[in-house]
Design an enzyme around this catalytic site. Structure first.
Site, PDB file in Angstrom:
ATOM      1  N   HIS A 246       0.836  -1.198   0.000  1.00 24.07           N
ATOM      2  CA  HIS A 246       0.000   0.000   0.000  1.00 24.07           C
ATOM      3  C   HIS A 246       0.875   1.254   0.000  1.00 24.07           C
ATOM      4  O   HIS A 246       0.620   2.205   0.737  1.00 24.07           O
ATOM      5  CB  HIS A 246      -0.974  -0.016   1.187  1.00 24.07           C
ATOM      6  CG  HIS A 246      -2.023  -1.071   1.073  1.00 24.07           C
ATOM      7  ND1 HIS A 246      -2.163  -2.090   1.978  1.00 24.07           N
ATOM      8  CD2 HIS A 246      -2.964  -1.295   0.123  1.00 24.07           C
ATOM      9  CE1 HIS A 246      -3.169  -2.888   1.600  1.00 24.07           C
ATOM     10  NE2 HIS A 246      -3.659  -2.416   0.481  1.00 24.07           N
ATOM     11  N   HIS A 359     -11.504  -9.391  -4.892  1.00 22.94           N
ATOM     12  CA  HIS A 359     -12.504  -8.845  -3.978  1.00 22.94           C
ATOM     13  C   HIS A 359     -13.664  -8.287  -4.795  1.00 22.94           C
ATOM     14  O   HIS A 359     -13.527  -7.984  -5.978  1.00 22.94           O
ATOM     15  CB  HIS A 359     -11.900  -7.762  -3.070  1.00 22.94           C
ATOM     16  CG  HIS A 359     -11.288  -6.595  -3.811  1.00 22.94           C
ATOM     17  ND1 HIS A 359     -12.024  -5.590  -4.398  1.00 22.94           N
ATOM     18  CD2 HIS A 359      -9.987  -6.282  -4.050  1.00 22.94           C
ATOM     19  CE1 HIS A 359     -11.213  -4.707  -4.951  1.00 22.94           C
ATOM     20  NE2 HIS A 359      -9.970  -5.100  -4.773  1.00 22.94           N
ATOM     21  N   HIS A 366     -13.646  -1.943  -2.292  1.00 23.85           N
ATOM     22  CA  HIS A 366     -13.832  -3.256  -1.672  1.00 23.85           C
ATOM     23  C   HIS A 366     -15.326  -3.339  -1.342  1.00 23.85           C
ATOM     24  O   HIS A 366     -15.753  -2.964  -0.257  1.00 23.85           O
ATOM     25  CB  HIS A 366     -12.966  -3.410  -0.423  1.00 23.85           C
ATOM     26  CG  HIS A 366     -11.504  -3.341  -0.723  1.00 23.85           C
ATOM     27  ND1 HIS A 366     -10.685  -2.325  -0.291  1.00 23.85           N
ATOM     28  CD2 HIS A 366     -10.711  -4.154  -1.453  1.00 23.85           C
ATOM     29  CE1 HIS A 366      -9.452  -2.519  -0.726  1.00 23.85           C
ATOM     30  NE2 HIS A 366      -9.444  -3.624  -1.430  1.00 23.85           N
ATOM     31  N   GLU A 384      -6.281 -10.006  -9.218  1.00 26.96           N
ATOM     32  CA  GLU A 384      -5.060  -9.217  -9.062  1.00 26.96           C
ATOM     33  C   GLU A 384      -3.909  -9.990  -8.403  1.00 26.96           C
ATOM     34  O   GLU A 384      -3.480  -9.655  -7.299  1.00 26.96           O
ATOM     35  CB  GLU A 384      -5.348  -7.950  -8.273  1.00 26.96           C
ATOM     36  CG  GLU A 384      -6.120  -8.162  -6.972  1.00 26.96           C
ATOM     37  CD  GLU A 384      -6.380  -6.855  -6.239  1.00 26.96           C
ATOM     38  OE1 GLU A 384      -5.410  -6.089  -6.018  1.00 26.96           O
ATOM     39  OE2 GLU A 384      -7.533  -6.595  -5.892  1.00 26.96           O
ATOM     40  N   TYR A 388       6.247 -10.445  -5.700  1.00 27.17           N
ATOM     41  CA  TYR A 388       7.060  -9.380  -5.126  1.00 27.17           C
ATOM     42  C   TYR A 388       8.406  -9.959  -4.696  1.00 27.17           C
ATOM     43  O   TYR A 388       8.443 -10.906  -3.898  1.00 27.17           O
ATOM     44  CB  TYR A 388       6.325  -8.748  -3.939  1.00 27.17           C
ATOM     45  CG  TYR A 388       4.908  -8.349  -4.317  1.00 27.17           C
ATOM     46  CD1 TYR A 388       4.643  -7.147  -4.941  1.00 27.17           C
ATOM     47  CD2 TYR A 388       3.847  -9.238  -4.107  1.00 27.17           C
ATOM     48  CE1 TYR A 388       3.353  -6.807  -5.328  1.00 27.17           C
ATOM     49  CE2 TYR A 388       2.555  -8.906  -4.490  1.00 27.17           C
ATOM     50  CZ  TYR A 388       2.319  -7.687  -5.099  1.00 27.17           C
ATOM     51  OH  TYR A 388       1.032  -7.367  -5.485  1.00 27.17           O
ATOM     52  N   GLU A 399      -3.978  -6.532 -12.728  1.00 22.90           N
ATOM     53  CA  GLU A 399      -5.353  -6.593 -12.204  1.00 22.90           C
ATOM     54  C   GLU A 399      -6.357  -6.111 -13.239  1.00 22.90           C
ATOM     55  O   GLU A 399      -6.184  -5.060 -13.856  1.00 22.90           O
ATOM     56  CB  GLU A 399      -5.454  -5.710 -10.958  1.00 22.90           C
ATOM     57  CG  GLU A 399      -6.833  -5.588 -10.359  1.00 22.90           C
ATOM     58  CD  GLU A 399      -6.838  -4.645  -9.178  1.00 22.90           C
ATOM     59  OE1 GLU A 399      -7.782  -4.750  -8.354  1.00 22.90           O
ATOM     60  OE2 GLU A 399      -5.931  -3.799  -9.058  1.00 22.90           O
TER      61      GLU A 399
END
Length: 431
Positions: A246, A359, A366, A384, A388, A399
């Site tokens: 995030h 989601h 969401h 998505e 990483y 996504e």
């Protein structure tokens, strides 16, 4: 509002779906959001509570919706309460809904000024046995601020303690999660605006560009296409920043050879889109970057096929984990021993892909949806997956937003947004 007028039949249909599930002789109340102060006389931009918007189309502050389908008098069955407007308010704050315009927007005939709310409610509660209160029960909710809805619920319970109480949220979770065709059209518009933003930045990104400059390019394209802007705080993450799930600072320089992870989406008419793409800052993927990119793309494509009626959200994520594990083995990021010795509660693939794959999407990024119930046609989900790799200085997430169909693979609302590595490179190098 920037968006084109929405046919009120959508909101009439939504109210019909809600009231059909109410208990006999019951009332439901829905409040708008507050305008939140910053300090002095500054406020945050107003964002309407999605539930009252979903049921009425009213997109302004200080509004209340009352539904009482079994009321003994027709004028009490649907009431929209609004702050009374006048010339002074119009001059200083802009146009507000008149009673005539409110009917055009909502299809509700009885529009009452807010000053008469308590008097009207007193009459209604004398006839009703049960009140549906609208609590926030979303599985991701973590609210510390008391909302206008919260204050109403507290006041109502103190004022009318003898009435039975029911919850609106379980009904809304079900009906909001299955979209009407008009809602899908609004979401398609949001996705189309997002596409314009993405295509704009493909010719803009190059070494030396700042992440916030890219954010500004998206904002420019969104606003000029009748969007209020971003559906959620955008992630513009270059290089190692992509490994912060995030990351929203968006303040670093994009450097040659790095990848740039973009998680952005436009809103339109309060409906969200949600896009992730990962592109090479220099316009070309390295062999290693391309290998990982294609692995993520393959997981996305295979996961999408699983989104069919009857699928259970938890079981779906288990299957996606198996697909991701196979790709990570192929990339040499996992070996067979890692998989054989994995903790079932935190499988080996979670080292490189630690978040969920899908989601619900809709009025909220969401969105509402009961995750323990089977998927249904016209539900909209994100897909998505990501990989990483902090040790290699990059992360990749892809996504799209898809609509579950009655049969076959879901319909991709982002089908026109470039995603294949070759197409992205071609567009970035098209001079």
């Amino acid at each position: 509002m920037k968006y084109h007028a929405i046919d009120r039949e959508l909101f009439i249909t939504n109210r019909t779906k809600f009231t059909a599930q109410m208990k006999p002789n019951s009332v439901a109340i829905f409040n708008s959001n507050d305008i939140y102060p910053v300090s002095a006389d500054s406020t945050l931009p107003f964002a309407q509570h999605r539930d009252i918007f979903y049921l009425s189309g009213a997109d302004q502050e200080e509004s209340i919706l009352l539904l009482f389908p079994d009321a003994p008098y027709a004028h009490l069955r649907e009431i929209l309460f609004l702050r009374e407007t006048n010339e002074h308010i119009a001059i200083w704050e802009g146009e507000k809904l008149t009673k005539e315009r409110a009917f055009e927007v909502s299809g509700i005939r009885n529009i009452v000024w807010l000053q008469d709310f308590q008097k009207t409610l007193k009459e209604v509660m004398a006839y009703a046995d049960t009140m549906y209160i609208n609590t926030n029960e979303h599985y991701r909710a973590a609210v510390e601020t008391q909302t206008r809805e919260d204050r109403f619920i507290k006041w109502w319970k103190e004022t009318y303690p003898a009435h039975k109480v029911e919850k609106s949220n379980p009904i809304l979770q079900r009906i909001r999660s299955v979209k009407e065709n008009q809602e899908l059209a609004l979401m398609q518009t949001a996705c189309d605006i997002t596409e314009k933003g993405f295509r704009r930045i493909l010719s803009f990104v190059k070494p030396g560009v700042m992440e916030y400059e890219i954010e500004a390019e998206f904002a420019h394209e969104f606003l000029r296409n009748r969007s209020k802007g971003f559906a959620y705080t955008p992630i513009i993450a270059s290089g190692a920043n992509a490994n912060v799930l995030h990351y929203i600072e968006n303040n670093q320089e994009c450097k040659a050879g790095d990848l740039l992870l973009l998680d952005v989406g436009a809103e339109y008419a309060n409906y969200s889109s949600d896009l992730s793409r990962t592109i090479p800052v220099s316009g070309r993927f390295t062999d290693r970057q391309r290998a990982v990119y294609n692995a993520v793309l393959n997981v996305k494509n295979e996961a999408t096929k699983l989104l069919v009626p009857g699928t259970l959200w938890k079981e779906y994520h288990v299957e996606v984990g198996k697909i991701m594990t196979s790709e990570l083995l192929g990339l040499g990021l996992l070996d067979k021993a890692d998989v054989q010795n994995e903790d079932a509660a935190w499988p080996a693939y979670k080292k490189y892909f630690m978040h969920g794959t899908s989601h619900h999407l809709g009025l909220d990024t969401h969105d509402y949806g009961l995750l323990y119930e089977p998927m249904q046609p016209n539900m909209v989900f994100t897909v998505e997956p990501g990989i990483y790799i902090p040790a290699e200085g990059f992360g990749i997430r892809l996504e799209d937003d898809v609509v579950i169909q009655k049969s076959g693979a879901p319909f991709n609302l982002m089908r026109n947004i470039p995603i294949e590595a070759e197409e992205i490179e071609a567009l970035m190098n098209d001079n």
